[in-house]
Design an enzyme around this catalytic site. Structure first.
Site, PDB file in Angstrom:
ATOM      1  N   LEU A   8       9.017 -19.706 -15.203  1.00 25.52           N
ATOM      2  CA  LEU A   8       8.120 -20.236 -16.030  1.00 25.52           C
ATOM      3  C   LEU A   8       7.834 -19.776 -17.213  1.00 25.52           C
ATOM      4  O   LEU A   8       7.021 -18.875 -17.441  1.00 25.52           O
ATOM      5  CB  LEU A   8       6.884 -20.953 -15.102  1.00 25.52           C
ATOM      6  CG  LEU A   8       7.196 -21.554 -13.690  1.00 25.52           C
ATOM      7  CD1 LEU A   8       5.861 -22.610 -13.446  1.00 25.52           C
ATOM      8  CD2 LEU A   8       8.067 -22.204 -13.726  1.00 25.52           C
ATOM      9  N   ALA A   9       8.664 -20.551 -18.144  1.00 23.78           N
ATOM     10  CA  ALA A   9       9.005 -20.189 -19.945  1.00 23.78           C
ATOM     11  C   ALA A   9       9.193 -21.146 -20.937  1.00 23.78           C
ATOM     12  O   ALA A   9       9.313 -20.776 -21.933  1.00 23.78           O
ATOM     13  CB  ALA A   9       9.948 -18.418 -20.011  1.00 23.78           C
ATOM     14  N   ARG A  15      -1.567 -20.043 -27.799  1.00 21.81           N
ATOM     15  CA  ARG A  15      -3.150 -18.763 -28.292  1.00 21.81           C
ATOM     16  C   ARG A  15      -2.736 -17.760 -28.677  1.00 21.81           C
ATOM     17  O   ARG A  15      -3.413 -16.479 -29.042  1.00 21.81           O
ATOM     18  CB  ARG A  15      -3.511 -18.479 -26.542  1.00 21.81           C
ATOM     19  CG  ARG A  15      -3.951 -19.794 -26.307  1.00 21.81           C
ATOM     20  CD  ARG A  15      -4.644 -19.701 -24.595  1.00 21.81           C
ATOM     21  NE  ARG A  15      -3.669 -19.867 -24.092  1.00 21.81           N
ATOM     22  CZ  ARG A  15      -3.302 -20.426 -22.583  1.00 21.81           C
ATOM     23  NH1 ARG A  15      -4.521 -19.656 -21.884  1.00 21.81           N
ATOM     24  NH2 ARG A  15      -3.084 -20.062 -21.919  1.00 21.81           N
ATOM     25  N   ASN A 170      -6.400 -16.387  -9.471  1.00 22.22           N
ATOM     26  CA  ASN A 170      -4.724 -16.775  -9.666  1.00 22.22           C
ATOM     27  C   ASN A 170      -4.128 -16.864 -10.184  1.00 22.22           C
ATOM     28  O   ASN A 170      -3.695 -16.198 -11.923  1.00 22.22           O
ATOM     29  CB  ASN A 170      -4.584 -19.148  -9.275  1.00 22.22           C
ATOM     30  CG  ASN A 170      -2.884 -18.608  -9.792  1.00 22.22           C
ATOM     31  OD1 ASN A 170      -2.215 -17.825  -8.731  1.00 22.22           O
ATOM     32  ND2 ASN A 170      -2.676 -19.863 -10.019  1.00 22.22           N
ATOM     33  N   ARG A 333      20.830  11.846 -38.487  1.00 18.43           N
ATOM     34  CA  ARG A 333      21.186  10.104 -38.141  1.00 18.43           C
ATOM     35  C   ARG A 333      22.166   9.684 -37.475  1.00 18.43           C
ATOM     36  O   ARG A 333      23.016  10.484 -36.928  1.00 18.43           O
ATOM     37  CB  ARG A 333      21.079   9.754 -39.930  1.00 18.43           C
ATOM     38  CG  ARG A 333      19.937  10.106 -40.767  1.00 18.43           C
ATOM     39  CD  ARG A 333      20.291  10.040 -42.351  1.00 18.43           C
ATOM     40  NE  ARG A 333      20.692   8.998 -42.676  1.00 18.43           N
ATOM     41  CZ  ARG A 333      21.484   8.517 -43.434  1.00 18.43           C
ATOM     42  NH1 ARG A 333      22.322   9.274 -44.891  1.00 18.43           N
ATOM     43  NH2 ARG A 333      22.630   7.617 -43.849  1.00 18.43           N
ATOM     44  N   ASN A 377      28.562  29.689 -40.857  1.00 17.50           N
ATOM     45  CA  ASN A 377      26.801  29.573 -41.260  1.00 17.50           C
ATOM     46  C   ASN A 377      27.372  28.665 -42.334  1.00 17.50           C
ATOM     47  O   ASN A 377      27.873  28.645 -43.568  1.00 17.50           O
ATOM     48  CB  ASN A 377      26.805  30.899 -41.729  1.00 17.50           C
ATOM     49  CG  ASN A 377      25.576  31.126 -41.788  1.00 17.50           C
ATOM     50  OD1 ASN A 377      24.843  31.623 -41.196  1.00 17.50           O
ATOM     51  ND2 ASN A 377      25.114  30.728 -43.525  1.00 17.50           N
ATOM     52  N   ALA A 380      21.525  27.750 -47.205  1.00 18.20           N
ATOM     53  CA  ALA A 380      20.860  27.116 -47.617  1.00 18.20           C
ATOM     54  C   ALA A 380      20.964  26.547 -49.030  1.00 18.20           C
ATOM     55  O   ALA A 380      21.872  26.795 -49.655  1.00 18.20           O
ATOM     56  CB  ALA A 380      18.906  27.549 -47.866  1.00 18.20           C
ATOM     57  N   TYR A 387      30.113  11.012 -51.750  1.00 14.92           N
ATOM     58  CA  TYR A 387      30.211  10.002 -51.341  1.00 14.92           C
ATOM     59  C   TYR A 387      30.533  10.047 -53.096  1.00 14.92           C
ATOM     60  O   TYR A 387      29.448  10.847 -54.319  1.00 14.92           O
ATOM     61  CB  TYR A 387      28.612   9.308 -51.272  1.00 14.92           C
ATOM     62  CG  TYR A 387      29.018   7.175 -52.304  1.00 14.92           C
ATOM     63  CD1 TYR A 387      29.910   6.515 -51.341  1.00 14.92           C
ATOM     64  CD2 TYR A 387      27.746   7.112 -52.794  1.00 14.92           C
ATOM     65  CE1 TYR A 387      30.024   5.107 -51.642  1.00 14.92           C
ATOM     66  CE2 TYR A 387      27.602   6.091 -52.855  1.00 14.92           C
ATOM     67  CZ  TYR A 387      28.967   4.972 -52.999  1.00 14.92           C
ATOM     68  OH  TYR A 387      28.353   3.538 -52.737  1.00 14.92           O
TER      69      TYR A 387
HETATM   70  C1  UD1 Z   1      -1.782 -20.344 -15.182  1.00 13.56           C
HETATM   71  C2  UD1 Z   1      -1.947 -21.443 -14.485  1.00 13.56           C
HETATM   72  C3  UD1 Z   1      -3.381 -20.393 -13.631  1.00 13.56           C
HETATM   73  C4  UD1 Z   1      -3.389 -19.216 -13.473  1.00 13.56           C
HETATM   74  C5  UD1 Z   1      -2.490 -18.113 -14.343  1.00 13.56           C
HETATM   75  C6  UD1 Z   1      -2.044 -16.935 -14.149  1.00 13.56           C
HETATM   76  C7  UD1 Z   1      -1.830 -23.071 -14.098  1.00 13.56           C
HETATM   77  C8  UD1 Z   1      -2.008 -24.546 -14.468  1.00 13.56           C
HETATM   78  N1  UD1 Z   1      -2.656 -22.858 -14.384  1.00 13.56           N
HETATM   79  O1  UD1 Z   1      -2.793 -20.487 -16.120  1.00 13.56           O
HETATM   80  O2  UD1 Z   1      -4.132 -20.839 -12.429  1.00 13.56           O
HETATM   81  O3  UD1 Z   1      -4.155 -18.302 -13.206  1.00 13.56           O
HETATM   82  O4  UD1 Z   1      -1.374 -18.726 -15.106  1.00 13.56           O
HETATM   83  O5  UD1 Z   1      -1.292 -15.950 -15.851  1.00 13.56           O
HETATM   84  O6  UD1 Z   1      -0.606 -23.447 -13.738  1.00 13.56           O
HETATM   85  N2  UD1 Z   1       4.955 -23.000 -18.728  1.00 13.56           N
HETATM   86  C9  UD1 Z   1       6.028 -23.945 -18.409  1.00 13.56           C
HETATM   87  N3  UD1 Z   1       6.237 -25.495 -19.226  1.00 13.56           N
HETATM   88  C10 UD1 Z   1       4.737 -24.937 -19.408  1.00 13.56           C
HETATM   89  C11 UD1 Z   1       3.108 -25.427 -18.547  1.00 13.56           C
HETATM   90  C12 UD1 Z   1       3.416 -23.657 -19.109  1.00 13.56           C
HETATM   91  O7  UD1 Z   1       7.247 -23.715 -18.736  1.00 13.56           O
HETATM   92  O8  UD1 Z   1       5.116 -27.353 -19.526  1.00 13.56           O
HETATM   93  C13 UD1 Z   1       4.891 -21.227 -18.420  1.00 13.56           C
HETATM   94  C14 UD1 Z   1       4.785 -20.433 -19.416  1.00 13.56           C
HETATM   95  O9  UD1 Z   1       5.693 -20.372 -21.032  1.00 13.56           O
HETATM   96  C15 UD1 Z   1       3.970 -19.721 -18.478  1.00 13.56           C
HETATM   97  C16 UD1 Z   1       3.485 -20.311 -17.634  1.00 13.56           C
HETATM   98  O10 UD1 Z   1       4.030 -21.314 -17.163  1.00 13.56           O
HETATM   99  O11 UD1 Z   1       4.811 -19.101 -18.705  1.00 13.56           O
HETATM  100  C17 UD1 Z   1       1.646 -20.474 -17.599  1.00 13.56           C
HETATM  101  O12 UD1 Z   1       1.795 -20.798 -18.636  1.00 13.56           O
HETATM  102  P1  UD1 Z   1       0.350 -20.957 -18.818  1.00 13.56           P
HETATM  103  O13 UD1 Z   1      -0.130 -21.542 -20.299  1.00 13.56           O
HETATM  104  O14 UD1 Z   1       0.298 -19.152 -19.421  1.00 13.56           O
HETATM  105  O15 UD1 Z   1      -0.822 -20.979 -18.071  1.00 13.56           O
HETATM  106  P2  UD1 Z   1      -2.364 -20.469 -17.719  1.00 13.56           P
HETATM  107  O16 UD1 Z   1      -3.479 -20.977 -19.107  1.00 13.56           O
HETATM  108  O17 UD1 Z   1      -2.000 -18.810 -17.919  1.00 13.56           O
HETATM  109 CA    CA Z   2      -0.785 -17.260 -18.731  1.00 16.92          CA
END
Ligand code: UD1
Ligand code: CA
Length: 470
Positions: A8-9, A15, A170, A333, A377, A380, A387
């Site tokens: 998930l990214a 933050r 978690n 280099r 050799n 120095a 160039y």
């Molecule tokens: C999340 C978990 C939390 C856990 C923590 C571990 C939830 C609600 N909370 O919190 O329980 O302890 O991870 O690190 O799942 N992302 C998406 N789409 C979104 C939101 C997030 O792809 O809409 C991805 C973010 O890019 C990230 C990951 O999900 O890589 C986690 O999201 P983040 O907002 O960091 O969740 P946490 O508040 O850390």
């Molecule tokens: Ca996180």
């Protein structure tokens, strides 16, 4: 067991206070998500899906990995919604789906393997990794029933004061059987954040009679999520230590492990000794039995066996062959190939040049676009004038040549095998083999010149004195 991975990214990463997507923030030279992907790929999944959001092009363009596809979550509506976006890419897949957050760069394949073994052994539908956090505030807390089994996860903002004291949290690493993925559609909207939380899948699955388990394995050092710049720094320091410790295990000596910076793709041969404040970057390879003295910076270079690199040397994009001695204060280099047993000494800069075996350039020289043979050799203060203001030109120095100190070689020029160049020469024409080239003004002696000068000074002083006495 068939395995697919979803990373998930797509989160906004607010933050971080940065315009860069969170998972693209780097530890050394790699984005966080690449570390997650590298760990996951050691499990040899059938396919890996990365859920990307608003900045998807930036992430898609930089990721390296095989069998990776991308799913788009246009709006960041929570981790539960994000995983559901990967469903289309998993449609014809039948097996276990390992889900991870892209902001967990320290996760290791060993822990993931152990987790999957437990998940399969106990035939769970949904499993989760938890860990004990020093400061659990940034994580969802694990709630357990009276029998000690996981019942649900509560995020900090929704937790009661009592729940906030729970330190088991978690990790965001889940194993979900394909059959249980259908539960995602039942995740309710979290009213306080306005998002669909993947954490809800635990209580939903339990209530529907699916087998759910959590495993408190691994440490915060490995499972920490990176949400802020200060957490990124913490992850960087942990990764730095992990990499250095890994090399210590393999027989490398670090005089001060806390000041060594070894990038993740670097390789080091056994019995090498690394002094303080050394940076080994990119795809650098260091051979066996090398000694690298303090403040050396090596980038994308190949160092052979038994090479000695003295203090404050910079080497970038170069090859240094076995038993060469480099530095102190040398600069190699890009495009250099420094021969075995050769010596590049203090304040010598070499660029795009081949230096033959046993050749020595020990002091204060610039060697650019040169092809230098064996046993040469270089005195120095030798400069290759490569160039002409428009183009770079080549200097060729054949085997066993002796270049006297303070020589300028105006390229293109060639010094033939075994020739000598007298000190202070400016060489503009090719030098035939086995000859002596000299191009400096002939030395003259003016007999008695100094005596005359002394006499002149004395008589001047006398004149001044006489004037004062008058
Ligand atoms: C999340 C978990 C939390 C856990 C923590 C571990 C939830 C609600 N909370 O919190 O329980 O302890 O991870 O690190 O799942 N992302 C998406 N789409 C979104 C939101 C997030 O792809 O809409 C991805 C973010 O890019 C990230 C990951 O999900 O890589 C986690 O999201 P983040 O907002 O960091 O969740 P946490 O508040 O850390
Ligand atoms: Ca996180």
């Amino acid at each position: 067991m068939k395995l697919a991975c979803v990373i998930l990214a797509a989160g906004l990463g607010k933050r971080m206070n940065s315009s860069l997507p969170k998972v693209m923030h780097k530890i050394y030279d790699k984005p966080m998500i690449q570390y997650v992907l590298d760990s996951v790929s050691k499990l040899r999944p059938e396919r890996t899906v990365i859920v990307v959001g608003e900045h998807h092009e930036e992430i898609e363009g930089s990721i390296r990995g095989s069998a990776v596809s991308f799913a788009l979550q246009r709006e960041a509506k929570g981790t539960g919604d994000a995983l559901s976006k990967a469903k289309a890419a998993l449609k014809d897949f039948d097996g276990t789906v390992l889900v991870l957050n892209g902001d967990t760069p320290l996760v290791t394949p060993e822990t993931l393997k152990r987790f999957l073994r437990l998940h399969h052994k106990q035939r769970n539908a949904v499993s989760l990794i938890s860990f004990i956090a020093d400061d659990p505030k940034a994580y969802g807390r694990i709630l357990r029933d009276s029998l000690g089994r996981i019942s649900s996860i509560v995020e900090d903002r929704d937790a009661t004061e009592g729940q906030k004291n729970i330190k088991e949290v978690n990790s965001g690493v889940y194993a979900i059987e394909q059959a249980a993925l259908g539960l995602l559609k039942d995740i309710p909207l979290n009213p306080s954040k306005g998002e669909y939380y993947l954490t809800e899948v635990i209580s939903i699955a339990k209530n529907r009679g699916y087998k759910v388990n959590s495993y408190c394995i691994g440490s915060e050092n490995e499972l920490m999520g990176v949400n802020t710049k200060s957490e990124l720094l913490k992850a960087h320091l942990a990764m730095r230590k992990r990499i250095v410790n890994g090399w210590i295990e393999k027989g490398i000596t670090f005089i001060d492990p806390d000041s060594a910076f070894v990038y993740p793709d670097v390789r080091i041969g056994g019995d090498t000794i690394i002094y303080p404040s050394v940076y080994l970057e990119g795809k650098t390879r260091v051979g066996k039995g090398c000694v690298i003295y303090p403040n050396v910076h090596i980038i994308d270079s190949e160092i052979g066996d038994g090479v000695l690199i003295k203090d404050s040397t910079v080497i970038e994009g170069a090859i240094v062959r076995s038993k060469a001695v480099i530095g102190p204060f040398a600069h190699l280099r890009h495009g250099c190939d420094i021969g075995s047993e050769s010596k590049i000494g203090n304040f010598v800069e070499v660029k795009k040049s081949v230096i033959g075996q046993g050749t020595k350039a020990s002091h204060l020289s610039y060697i650019g676009d040169a092809l230098i043979g064996k046993g040469v050799n270089i005195g120095a203060g030798t400069i290759t004038c490569n160039y002409d203001g428009k183009e770079k030109r080549r200097t060729t120095i054949d085997d066993n040549v002796f270049i006297g100190s303070d020589t300028q070689l105006v390229a293109p020029v060639r010094v033939g095998k075994g020739a000598y160049v007298g000190a202070g020469s400016t060489i503009t024409k090719d030098v035939p083999p086995m000859s002596l080239a000299l191009s400096r003004a002939e030395q003259k002696h003016i007999e008695g010149w100094a005596l005359k000068k002394q006499f002149k000074v004395q008589s001047l002083k006398l004149k001044v004195k006489n004037r004062k006495d008058r």
